[in-house]
Motif scaffolding. Structure first.
Motif, PDB file in Angstrom:
ATOM      1  N   ARG A   1     -41.679  90.959 143.031  1.00  0.00           N
ATOM      2  CA  ARG A   1     -43.058  91.211 143.425  1.00  0.00           C
ATOM      3  C   ARG A   1     -43.636  89.916 143.980  1.00  0.00           C
ATOM      4  NH1 ARG A   1     -47.460  92.903 140.117  1.00  0.00           N
ATOM      5  NH2 ARG A   1     -48.585  91.861 141.817  1.00  0.00           N
ATOM      6  N   THR A   2     -44.855  90.010 144.511  1.00  0.00           N
ATOM      7  CA  THR A   2     -45.558  88.831 145.009  1.00  0.00           C
ATOM      8  C   THR A   2     -46.326  88.182 143.866  1.00  0.00           C
ATOM      9  OG1 THR A   2     -45.791  89.824 147.198  1.00  0.00           O
ATOM     10  CG2 THR A   2     -47.251  87.994 146.662  1.00  0.00           C
ATOM     11  N   PHE A   3     -46.176  86.874 143.717  1.00  0.00           N
ATOM     12  CA  PHE A   3     -46.840  86.158 142.635  1.00  0.00           C
ATOM     13  C   PHE A   3     -47.983  85.283 143.128  1.00  0.00           C
ATOM     14  CE2 PHE A   3     -44.427  87.256 138.917  1.00  0.00           C
ATOM     15  CZ  PHE A   3     -43.197  87.665 139.412  1.00  0.00           C
ATOM     16  N   SER A   4     -48.467  85.571 144.335  1.00  0.00           N
ATOM     17  CA  SER A   4     -49.523  84.731 144.900  1.00  0.00           C
ATOM     18  C   SER A   4     -50.805  84.784 144.087  1.00  0.00           C
ATOM     19  CB  SER A   4     -49.800  85.135 146.349  1.00  0.00           C
ATOM     20  OG  SER A   4     -50.151  86.513 146.404  1.00  0.00           O
ATOM     21  N   SER A   5     -51.069  85.882 143.387  1.00  0.00           N
ATOM     22  CA  SER A   5     -52.286  85.990 142.577  1.00  0.00           C
ATOM     23  C   SER A   5     -51.991  85.815 141.092  1.00  0.00           C
ATOM     24  CB  SER A   5     -52.958  87.346 142.813  1.00  0.00           C
ATOM     25  OG  SER A   5     -52.067  88.399 142.470  1.00  0.00           O
ATOM     26  N   TYR A   6     -50.929  85.120 140.776  1.00  0.00           N
ATOM     27  CA  TYR A   6     -50.533  84.880 139.402  1.00  0.00           C
ATOM     28  C   TYR A   6     -50.575  83.394 139.091  1.00  0.00           C
ATOM     29  CZ  TYR A   6     -48.926  89.580 138.316  1.00  0.00           C
ATOM     30  OH  TYR A   6     -48.856  90.925 138.046  1.00  0.00           O
ATOM     31  N   ALA A   7     -50.915  83.087 137.848  1.00  0.00           N
ATOM     32  CA  ALA A   7     -50.685  81.753 137.311  1.00  0.00           C
ATOM     33  C   ALA A   7     -49.275  81.725 136.738  1.00  0.00           C
ATOM     34  CB  ALA A   7     -51.698  81.438 136.221  1.00  0.00           C
ATOM     35  N   MET A   8     -48.611  80.612 136.932  1.00  0.00           N
ATOM     36  CA  MET A   8     -47.262  80.455 136.411  1.00  0.00           C
ATOM     37  C   MET A   8     -47.285  79.388 135.330  1.00  0.00           C
ATOM     38  SD  MET A   8     -45.819  82.681 138.304  1.00  0.00           S
ATOM     39  CE  MET A   8     -44.080  82.457 137.928  1.00  0.00           C
ATOM     40  N   GLY A   9     -46.632  79.679 134.233  1.00  0.00           N
ATOM     41  CA  GLY A   9     -46.635  78.741 133.124  1.00  0.00           C
ATOM     42  C   GLY A   9     -45.242  78.456 132.602  1.00  0.00           C
ATOM     43  N   TRP A  10     -45.090  77.273 132.042  1.00  0.00           N
ATOM     44  CA  TRP A  10     -43.878  76.918 131.305  1.00  0.00           C
ATOM     45  C   TRP A  10     -44.236  76.839 129.826  1.00  0.00           C
ATOM     46  CZ3 TRP A  10     -38.924  76.814 132.770  1.00  0.00           C
ATOM     47  CH2 TRP A  10     -38.638  76.739 134.140  1.00  0.00           C
ATOM     48  N   PHE A  11     -43.465  77.525 129.027  1.00  0.00           N
ATOM     49  CA  PHE A  11     -43.609  77.517 127.575  1.00  0.00           C
ATOM     50  C   PHE A  11     -42.367  76.853 126.972  1.00  0.00           C
ATOM     51  CE2 PHE A  11     -47.068  80.609 126.657  1.00  0.00           C
ATOM     52  CZ  PHE A  11     -47.288  81.093 127.940  1.00  0.00           C
ATOM     53  N   ARG A  12     -42.511  76.407 125.737  1.00  0.00           N
ATOM     54  CA  ARG A  12     -41.330  75.968 125.009  1.00  0.00           C
ATOM     55  C   ARG A  12     -41.461  76.362 123.552  1.00  0.00           C
ATOM     56  NH1 ARG A  12     -41.884  69.323 125.143  1.00  0.00           N
ATOM     57  NH2 ARG A  12     -43.541  69.118 123.572  1.00  0.00           N
ATOM     58  N   GLN A  13     -40.304  76.587 122.943  1.00  0.00           N
ATOM     59  CA  GLN A  13     -40.254  76.940 121.531  1.00  0.00           C
ATOM     60  C   GLN A  13     -39.150  76.147 120.864  1.00  0.00           C
ATOM     61  OE1 GLN A  13     -39.763  81.130 120.619  1.00  0.00           O
ATOM     62  NE2 GLN A  13     -40.639  80.839 118.592  1.00  0.00           N
ATOM     63  N   ALA A  14     -39.559  75.276 119.961  1.00  0.00           N
ATOM     64  CA  ALA A  14     -38.603  74.486 119.192  1.00  0.00           C
ATOM     65  C   ALA A  14     -38.162  75.295 117.968  1.00  0.00           C
ATOM     66  CB  ALA A  14     -39.244  73.174 118.756  1.00  0.00           C
ATOM     67  N   PRO A  15     -36.997  74.967 117.390  1.00  0.00           N
ATOM     68  CA  PRO A  15     -36.508  75.705 116.223  1.00  0.00           C
ATOM     69  C   PRO A  15     -37.525  75.707 115.094  1.00  0.00           C
ATOM     70  CG  PRO A  15     -34.785  74.302 117.091  1.00  0.00           C
ATOM     71  CD  PRO A  15     -36.030  73.947 117.843  1.00  0.00           C
ATOM     72  N   GLY A  16     -37.833  76.889 114.574  1.00  0.00           N
ATOM     73  CA  GLY A  16     -38.754  77.006 113.465  1.00  0.00           C
ATOM     74  C   GLY A  16     -40.211  76.850 113.817  1.00  0.00           C
ATOM     75  N   LYS A  17     -40.516  76.750 115.105  1.00  0.00           N
ATOM     76  CA  LYS A  17     -41.903  76.554 115.530  1.00  0.00           C
ATOM     77  C   LYS A  17     -42.342  77.667 116.468  1.00  0.00           C
ATOM     78  CE  LYS A  17     -41.973  71.539 114.959  1.00  0.00           C
ATOM     79  NZ  LYS A  17     -42.340  70.243 115.581  1.00  0.00           N
TER      80      LYS A  17
ATOM     81  N   THR B   1     -36.966  68.710 122.580  1.00  0.00           N
ATOM     82  CA  THR B   1     -35.897  69.689 122.410  1.00  0.00           C
ATOM     83  C   THR B   1     -36.474  71.062 122.082  1.00  0.00           C
ATOM     84  OG1 THR B   1     -34.271  68.043 121.703  1.00  0.00           O
ATOM     85  CG2 THR B   1     -33.905  70.318 120.995  1.00  0.00           C
ATOM     86  N   ALA B   2     -36.103  72.065 122.889  1.00  0.00           N
ATOM     87  CA  ALA B   2     -36.655  73.411 122.718  1.00  0.00           C
ATOM     88  C   ALA B   2     -36.003  74.337 123.739  1.00  0.00           C
ATOM     89  CB  ALA B   2     -38.167  73.403 122.933  1.00  0.00           C
ATOM     90  N   VAL B   3     -36.293  75.622 123.576  1.00  0.00           N
ATOM     91  CA  VAL B   3     -35.993  76.597 124.623  1.00  0.00           C
ATOM     92  C   VAL B   3     -37.215  76.681 125.525  1.00  0.00           C
ATOM     93  CG1 VAL B   3     -35.474  79.000 125.159  1.00  0.00           C
ATOM     94  CG2 VAL B   3     -34.403  77.903 123.173  1.00  0.00           C
ATOM     95  N   TYR B   4     -36.998  76.482 126.819  1.00  0.00           N
ATOM     96  CA  TYR B   4     -38.078  76.483 127.791  1.00  0.00           C
ATOM     97  C   TYR B   4     -38.042  77.789 128.593  1.00  0.00           C
ATOM     98  CZ  TYR B   4     -39.041  71.564 126.909  1.00  0.00           C
ATOM     99  OH  TYR B   4     -39.388  70.378 126.306  1.00  0.00           O
ATOM    100  N   SER B   5     -39.213  78.417 128.705  1.00  0.00           N
ATOM    101  CA  SER B   5     -39.317  79.687 129.413  1.00  0.00           C
ATOM    102  C   SER B   5     -40.456  79.633 130.420  1.00  0.00           C
ATOM    103  CB  SER B   5     -39.590  80.840 128.445  1.00  0.00           C
ATOM    104  OG  SER B   5     -38.590  80.944 127.456  1.00  0.00           O
ATOM    105  N   CYS B   6     -40.267  80.312 131.541  1.00  0.00           N
ATOM    106  CA  CYS B   6     -41.377  80.450 132.485  1.00  0.00           C
ATOM    107  C   CYS B   6     -41.972  81.845 132.334  1.00  0.00           C
ATOM    108  CB  CYS B   6     -40.939  80.193 133.917  1.00  0.00           C
ATOM    109  SG  CYS B   6     -39.755  81.371 134.574  1.00  0.00           S
TER     110      CYS B   6
END
Length: 121
Positions: A27-43, A90-95
């Motif tokens: 799809r077109t993401f021109s009207s979307y904000a894009m973010g990077w998240f991260r999750q460390a173990p146990g957090k 250190t974490a799993v990084y997701s967009c």
């Protein structure tokens, strides 16, 4: 089918750099904000960087000055340049993508599967 696919994670020594990529399709993401998240173990998962309306960006304090979020002109790619990495990064990084209409932000509704970043001391 909407897809966000991250790449670029790996193992790096403290002080090193990595560049994460997120390929957006379906799809077109021109009207979307894009973010990077991260999750460390146990957090909990944390939003660490956001880009919207072309060049507006925001960062949490712990990555400000070290990480840079950017997109290509077509907003089919989202990048996270990470410099001066620390073991606590250190974490799993997701967009993810959230719809934006004017000043109204929706919830992040599209997610990638994540990529592991491990920073050794």
């Amino acid at each position: 089918q909407v897809q966000l696919v991250e790449s670029g994670g790996g193992l790096v020594q403290a002080g090193g750099s990595l560049r994460l990529s997120c390929a957006a399709s379906g799809r077109t993401f021109s009207s979307y904000a894009m973010g990077w998240f991260r999750q460390a173990p146990g957090k909990e998962r944390v939003l660490i960087a956001t880009i919207w309306s072309g060049a507006n960006t925001s960062y949490i304090n712990s990555v400000k000055g070290r990480f840079t979020i950017s997109t290509d002109n077509a907003k089919t790619m989202v990048y996270l340049q990470m410099n001066s990495l620390k073991p606590e990064d250190t974490a799993v990084y997701s967009c993810a993508a959230a719809p934006v209409t004017g000043k109204r932000w929706g919830a992040y509704e599209y997610w990638g599967q994540g990529t592991q970043v491990t920073v050794s001391s």
